[in-house]
Enzyme design. Structure first.
Site, PDB file in Angstrom:
ATOM      1  N   GLU A   1      32.299 -88.964  53.123  1.00  0.00           N
ATOM      2  CA  GLU A   1      32.404 -87.521  52.927  1.00  0.00           C
ATOM      3  C   GLU A   1      31.755 -86.821  54.098  1.00  0.00           C
ATOM      4  OE1 GLU A   1      30.828 -85.775  49.325  1.00  0.00           O
ATOM      5  OE2 GLU A   1      31.204 -87.625  48.201  1.00  0.00           O
TER       6      GLU A   1
ATOM      7  N   GLU B   1      37.884 -76.127  44.658  1.00  0.00           N
ATOM      8  CA  GLU B   1      37.914 -76.518  43.247  1.00  0.00           C
ATOM      9  C   GLU B   1      37.142 -75.498  42.399  1.00  0.00           C
ATOM     10  OE1 GLU B   1      37.297 -80.957  42.822  1.00  0.00           O
ATOM     11  OE2 GLU B   1      37.063 -80.749  45.005  1.00  0.00           O
TER      12      GLU B   1
ATOM     13  N   LYS C   1      33.893 -76.172  39.897  1.00  0.00           N
ATOM     14  CA  LYS C   1      32.598 -76.589  40.421  1.00  0.00           C
ATOM     15  C   LYS C   1      31.619 -75.423  40.293  1.00  0.00           C
ATOM     16  CE  LYS C   1      33.540 -80.352  43.489  1.00  0.00           C
ATOM     17  NZ  LYS C   1      33.193 -80.906  44.797  1.00  0.00           N
TER      18      LYS C   1
ATOM     19  N   GLU D   1      29.947 -74.706  46.686  1.00  0.00           N
ATOM     20  CA  GLU D   1      30.598 -75.878  46.096  1.00  0.00           C
ATOM     21  C   GLU D   1      32.087 -75.642  45.845  1.00  0.00           C
ATOM     22  OE1 GLU D   1      29.486 -78.952  45.412  1.00  0.00           O
ATOM     23  OE2 GLU D   1      27.517 -78.532  46.256  1.00  0.00           O
TER      24      GLU D   1
END
Length: 371
Positions: free
Chosen positions: A289, A341, A344, A349
């Site tokens: 990541e 997203e 989250k 985030e």
């Protein structure tokens, strides 16, 4: 980010190691505590770029459309945080390399129950092995140091046995760790596992080396910059000095004759040093990541910075330059993440995605590295 989820605060992760460092130490250290195939032979993907496919959202495209996006953008590798048979079915016949993760909450049972590991493999690996290109299986994500860490190596052993039992070869089983496993990271040559993580990490890296499997490491210069922007130079965090199109002057650090012009390389080499000190010289590292938020209101979280960071990472990795400690050895790297997203935690985030849920790009990115 644990299971593709939220990153914990520095204080929750345990704070700084009590060792003396020069004043520039936080440039690397902040990332250290922010939680932030041939049979049986791992073959590194030189200069390979993949993208994490997280699904903590209620408005994402269907998996078949997502995998079509991977193909259309020439993204060669995908990382899945947990097994999803619909996603795996969409990957059949695509040739896209797949990193398949287990849920962290399954680690204890995978470690203690061979039949559970066999059932997991029977459900998520065996039915797809002939048509899905599995790159690695990861037992958990960012659980070391922590209570679940003791289960990682036994889970790896049980999953390996289950994979072999169904006749699948050439798929290493490993885990992904955050740089919180490091107790020291500056300068990079001083990288070492922390007292809390060493009891798990030392036998783990030795075992992975014996199996010719890589260790996956999550690397986030962004969190170092956001934690101490008065100390961390933005260009150093953004890999501006590694960009062929950059004309800005970027500070560098010298460590035993090795020159670091960006934090990405420095963090990776601190992990290399820790692995070497643990007796696993030559163990391959994969950056599982890395990314930069394009919004969310925090320091440096802008579209411009996110575009610069991710394009610079792609350009740097695909150049094959490697790191100062491993020159000419390109680091297989996975960007975080495919989408913004919405389920989250609010803030940055929700803004690590390269694409919006409607499949439009948040900013241009060239996965071939010629941006």
């Amino acid at each position: 980010m644990a299971s593709g989820g939220a990153r914990v605060s520095a204080s929750a992760a345990g704070g700084r190691a009590a060792v003396a460092r020069p004043t520039v130490a936080p440039w690397i250290l902040a990332c250290s505590f922010l939680l932030c195939s041939s049979p049986l032979l791992f073959q590194g993907a030189e200069g390979a770029i993949g993208v994490n496919y997280g699904i903590i959202a209620n408005n994402l495209p269907s998996p078949d459309k997502v995998i079509s996006m991977y193909k259309a953008n020439n993204i060669k590798y995908v990382r899945l945080f947990h097994p999803d048979t619909t996603v795996l079915a969409a990957l059949r016949g695509t040739g896209i390399g797949v990193v398949l993760g287990t849920l962290n909450e399954d680690l204890a049972q995978l470690a203690s129950d061979e039949s559970f590991a066999a059932s997991w493999v029977a459900s998520y690996v065996k039915p797809f092995a002939g048509s899905v290109t599995f790159r690695y299986i990861t037992a958990g994500n960012e659980v070391v140091p922590g209570d679940l860490g003791v289960h990682v190596l036994p889970a790896i052993r049980n999953l390996e046995a289950a994979v072999r039992a169904v006749g699948v070869t050439g798929v290493p089983v490993t885990t992904a760790v955050a740089t919180s496993v490091l107790g020291a990271s500056y300068p990079p040559s001083q990288g070492a596992f922390s007292e809390a993580s060493a009891p798990v990490m030392v036998p783990l890296v030795s075992y992975l080396l014996s199996k010719k499997a890589p260790l996956l490491v999550n690397v986030y210069p962004y969190f170092a910059y956001a934690a101490e922007p008065e100390t961390v130079q933005l260009g150093y965090a953004l890999l501006a000095g590694s960009s062929a199109t950059s004309s800005s002057k970027v500070v560098s650090i010298t460590d035993g004759g090795l020159v670091y012009t960006n934090m990405f390389d420095a963090i990776v080499d601190a992990a290399h040093a820790a692995v070497d000190k643990a007796g696993a010289q030559g163990l391959e590292l994969v950056v599982s990541e890395t990314g930069w938020p394009s919004g969310g209101g925090a320091m440096g979280a802008t579209v411009e910075n996110a575009a610069a960071y991710n394009n610079n990472v792609v350009q740097h990795v695909t150049s094959g330059a490697g790191t100062p400690r491993r020159p000419g050895k390109a680091v297989e790297t996975y960007l975080f993440a495919m989408f913004n997203e919405n389920q989250k935690p609010e803030g940055t985030e929700q803004h690590f995605g390269l694409f919006q849920p409607d499949m439009t790009a948040v900013y241009p990115i060239d996965f071939a590295g010629s941006y």
